[in-house]
Write an enzyme that holds these catalytic residues in place. Structure first.
Site, PDB file in Angstrom:
ATOM      1  N   ASP A   1      49.027  45.951  43.057  1.00  0.00           N
ATOM      2  CA  ASP A   1      47.912  45.500  43.895  1.00  0.00           C
ATOM      3  C   ASP A   1      48.147  44.092  44.426  1.00  0.00           C
ATOM      4  OD1 ASP A   1      46.375  47.808  43.417  1.00  0.00           O
ATOM      5  OD2 ASP A   1      45.639  46.994  41.521  1.00  0.00           O
TER       6      ASP A   1
ATOM      7  N   HIS B   1      31.350  49.056  46.904  1.00  0.00           N
ATOM      8  CA  HIS B   1      30.547  47.925  46.437  1.00  0.00           C
ATOM      9  C   HIS B   1      29.097  48.287  46.206  1.00  0.00           C
ATOM     10  CE1 HIS B   1      33.958  45.775  48.241  1.00  0.00           C
ATOM     11  NE2 HIS B   1      33.859  45.222  47.061  1.00  0.00           N
TER      12      HIS B   1
ATOM     13  N   CYS C   1      38.396  50.653  47.078  1.00  0.00           N
ATOM     14  CA  CYS C   1      38.876  49.744  46.033  1.00  0.00           C
ATOM     15  C   CYS C   1      38.585  50.420  44.685  1.00  0.00           C
ATOM     16  CB  CYS C   1      38.135  48.411  46.182  1.00  0.00           C
ATOM     17  SG  CYS C   1      38.662  47.117  45.058  1.00  0.00           S
TER      18      CYS C   1
END
Ligand SMILES: CN1c2c(nc(N)[nH]c2=O)NC[C@@H]1CNc1ccc(C(=O)N[C@@H](CCC(=O)N[C@@H](CCC(=O)N[C@@H](CCC(=O)O)C(=O)O)C(=O)O)C(=O)O)cc1
Ligand SMILES: N[C@@H](CCS)C(=O)O
Ligand SMILES: [Zn+2]
Length: 768
Positions: free
Chosen positions: A610, A706, A738
């Site tokens: 990452d 999120h 993510c």
């Protein structure tokens, strides 16, 4: 007299009190009034800390329940209709914009959140409409908080984001075309009204942040400064004195802009990052203007070298006189932890090298006193400081000859994979046998309360390493089973053993120290505890192999190994300030290279490294510094990943960054597969992949992680359809934006089910 000043104080509290209260409110465990009261308590506590330290200029309105930029959306009434239409209580509307809301028939995603300049803090982007109207809040927060401090006997300097920065950092809402800066004329009357109200409340000074001045600004933004500050300056005695604050870079390239702003009382510059700008800025000041000299680092935790800081301030005083210089932190202290006093387990040798927010408050006061009254007035502090600085410079901890020798032996060939992508891909296909539109996740699965409790017990010695290991294995079994049920194609082990993707590695590498309470806000209620690089870095033992190998052993599908790349490890740590960052990055790269090779040897054929912080590290201005950074940053990634055979598939992941202007760096990493956060951006941005004829594989995130909001299968299909305008079916992977560590299991399963179904739909459609 030289005054001392702080540009902003961390708001989480000593024990992350604000995080705890906010999350309790979201979980309906405390009332709105309880949360508001906790905010008030924290503000007061922080003002008192600064007052007791003797700080002359103390900020207010630096507090926010979620994000200080988001506060300005409400301040100026720029709340998109999709939120305002529900007539929620202001606090709930605010959180809905920050994190989305899916409750009682309301279903609205969050606004876009991006990096705050080159920091690991994230702000919510102002999102404006073509016919945008502005309206000052009935009870403006800066006024309310000024009055709150005043009632406690503390006169503060309210902080507001300046009009040019607010608009330059804003964007047009989806399907809107407005160029935000063209709205300046409409917005300015609100600033005028706000400044008048502040003055009427008793504020003699205000800090207006215009950090965009460190960018290479578009002409339109540059030209906006003069009319904007003429208008604010026209208030004269009817308004407070304005300190215009810049930080995180130099303003020399915009000095003409600043020189034109003669109505300003003072200008703040960051002399930690760019001490060389001092002379240019001093020369551009008007005859009465004051310089706020940012000499105490707001971005790192090293104790200020008093001698060096005093020299900088004295230099300014020589030219301006004592009444025209203020000693300040370089930026808000939002980016450093609360207090060193909470650290009980640090080795005293290194503890003496650090300074967190509370300690930095004392530092500005000591420096101001030293230059006001002379060094004798603070002799003891200066001597102790010199001793500490000297001890660090000569400490054996900082230097490891074996690491240096290994760095000296790095060759250019070590940065390149053995073959080009087509040959690698052919090899990888043989073992991986993936379908079209392969589905995967970014690494982490929900970090449940239970995981955190067990880790806490293990850290405190309440359970044995064996018990903890068994617990982690059980968690891995569970996520493998869930991924089987979801029918994902490339599995992950879920990262349950990791407290954080950077801290975890910092705790396993020599050259690092880590803390127990040094939390820094990353976004909303989320905090990170950056480990601290104090010396040369090496890897004493494998860091992730045990968990990945175990996960692979129980997985029917390819298991992706999961590492954090060298630049992200560097950027999300507190780096050394005595060695160039390229040296630290190369040390990290060598340590990670060994880990990558060990994972491959353990049978892991897909390894993700990452690098979400790669873009964040890019110098804020274009030019030579950027080119130099890109060279060493890309080299570090390649050095860490190029030790494997062609058949091992290297993935990399990017989030929280705009990648178009950064495309070449991402392409230069030569990763076989990229996953990039994309669900909140316009799919048109993917055009860069066509324009540049990008040859490898990509997974632009298909949904936002999120927010607890669950996307529908149709939304994901629509998103993939949009992507197919820019990417071929053979190139496209399906994954979330993510990692899923911040999510709960029910929404995770529901969202991934929708994602897998959407991928299967396209797989069927495109399979010949
Ligand atoms: C991907 N992101 C990251 C960034 N930076 C990082 N360093 N790491 C990242 O992952 N920058 C960009 C984005 C920002 N996103 C995030 C996402 C999530 C978090 C987050 O979840 N933070 C956690 C803290 C994580 C952690 O270190 N946890 C520790 C400690 C847990 C804890 O609080 N323990 C309690 C006791 C246990 C209990 O009773 O609950 C305690 O110590 O009091 C761990 O898991 O062991 C957060 O909670 O905010 C951050 C950035
Ligand atoms: N592998 C990490 C990347 C976050 S940027 C995760 O999934 O949380
Ligand atoms: Zn990410």
């Amino acid at each position: 007299m030289v005054q001392s000043s702080i540009l902003g104080f961390p708001r989480m509290g000593r024990l992350r009190d604000l995080k705890k209260a906010t999350e309790a409110y979201w979980a309906d465990k405390i009332s709105r009034d309880d949360l508001l009261a906790e905010g008030k308590r924290l503000r007061l506590e922080h003002w008192k800390i600064q007052k007791d330290a003797g700080v002359d200029v103390i900020p207010s309105n630096d507090f926010a329940f979620y994000d200080q930029v988001l506060d300005h959306h409400q301040l100026f009434g720029t709340i998109p209709e999709r939120y305002s239409k529900y007539n929620l209580h202001a606090l709930d509307e605010y959180f809905a914009m920050g994190r989305g809301l899916q409750k009682e028939g309301i279903d609205v995603p969050s606004l876009e959140m991006v990096k705050w300049f080159d920091s690991n803090y994230h702000y919510v982007k102002p999102t404006l409409q073509d016919n945008q109207q502005f309206k000052l809040a009935a009870e403006p927060k800066p006024v309310a908080e000024f009055l709150e401090a005043k009632a406690a006997g503390i006169i503060t300097r309210p902080v507001i984001l300046g009009p040019v920065s607010f608009l330059t950092l804003a964007k047009a809402d989806r399907d809107q075309t407005v160029d935000p800066i063209t709205l300046l004329e409409k917005l300015l009357p609100l600033y005028v009204e706000l400044l008048s109200k502040l003055k009427a409340a008793g504020a003699e000074d205000v800090q207006i942040d215009e950090p965009v001045l460190v960018f290479d600004l578009a002409e339109k933004s540059k030209a906006a400064f003069k009319p904007a500050y003429e208008k604010l300056g026209a208030l004269g005695a009817e308004g407070p004195r304005i300190t215009l604050a810049t930080y995180f870079g130099d303003v020399v390239h915009n000095i003409g802009v600043l020189a034109d702003l003669q109505s300003l009382h003072s200008i703040h510059i960051d002399l930690v990052r760019n001490p060389e700008q001092l002379d240019t800025v001093v020369a551009a000041l008007g005859p009465k203007q004051v310089l706020s000299a940012g000499v105490v680092d707001g971005r790192n935790i090293w104790k200020t070298n008093f001698k060096a800081a005093i020299e900088k301030v004295e230099n300014a005083i020589q030219k301006l006189g004592k009444d025209r210089v203020i000693v300040a932190t370089s930026s808000s202290l939002l980016h450093v932890p609360h207090t060193l006093a909470s650290e009980k387990t640090l080795d005293p040798e290194v503890q003496d090298w650090f300074s967190f927010a509370v300690e930095k408050a004392t530092e500005v006061v000591v420096i101001a006193k030293a230059v006001t009254e002379g060094p004798a007035a603070v002799r003891e502090q200066l001597e102790a400081n010199a001793k500490s600085v000297q001890a660090r410079a000569s400490s054996a901890r900082t230097n490891d000859p074996a690491v240096k020798a290994r760095q000296a032996a790095v060759t250019p060939e070590m940065h390149n994979r053995k073959s080009a992508f087509p040959e690698r891909y052919a090899e990888q296909t043989k073992t991986l046998k993936l379908p079209l539109f392969p589905t995967t996740t970014i690494g982490s699965f929900p970090q449940t309360k239970e995981i955190r409790i067990q880790r806490n017990k293990f850290t405190k010695g309440e359970i044995t390493p064996q018990e903890y290991e068994k617990f982690i294995e059980k968690e891995i079994q569970e996520v493998v089973k869930i991924q089987e049920e979801l029918d994902l194609d490339v599995f992950v082990h879920g990262e349950p053993e990791r407290n954080d993707m950077v801290q975890y590695f910092g705790e396993r590498l020599t050259g690092y120290v880590f803390t127990t309470h040094a939390w820094v806000q990353s976004y909303g209620s989320r905090c990170v505890r950056p480990p601290i690089i104090v010396g040369d870095i090496s890897r004493p033992a494998p860091m992730t192999v045990k968990e990945s190998k175990y996960a692979a052993s129980i997985s029917p599908k390819p298991m992706k190994g999961m590492l954090t790349g060298p630049i992200t490890c560097l950027r999300w740590s507190f780096p050394r300030d005595d060695v160039h960052q390229s040296v630290q990055a190369q040390q990290l790269a060598l340590a990670l290279r060994d880990e990558v090779v060990d994972l491959e040897a353990a049978g892991i054929a897909v390894i993700q490294v990452d690098e979400p912080a790669l873009r964040e590290g890019l110098p804020l201005r274009t030019g030579e510094a950027r080119d130099a950074y890109l060279k060493w940053a890309v080299d570090s990634f390649k050095l860490s990943t190029a030790g494997v055979t062609d058949g091992t598939q290297i993935h990399s992941h990017f989030c929280y960054s705009e990648f178009q202007d950064f495309f070449h760096a991402i392409a230069a990493l030569d990763a076989d597969v990229l996953s990039i956060e994309n669900s909140k951006s316009d799919a048109k941005l993917l055009k860069v992949f066509i324009d540049e004829a990008y040859p490898r594989h990509i997974g632009p995130g298909v949904y936002d992680i999120h927010s607890p909001r669950v996307p529908t299968e149709q939304e994901i299909k629509d998103r993939i359809e949009e992507m197919l305008a820019y990417l071929t079916p053979e190139q496209l992977w399906c994954n979330p934006d993510c990692g899923l560590k911040t999510r709960g299991w029910p929404e995770t399963k529901a969202a991934l089910t929708a994602m897998v179904n959407a991928a299967k739909y396209f797989r069927q459609k495109y399979t010949k």
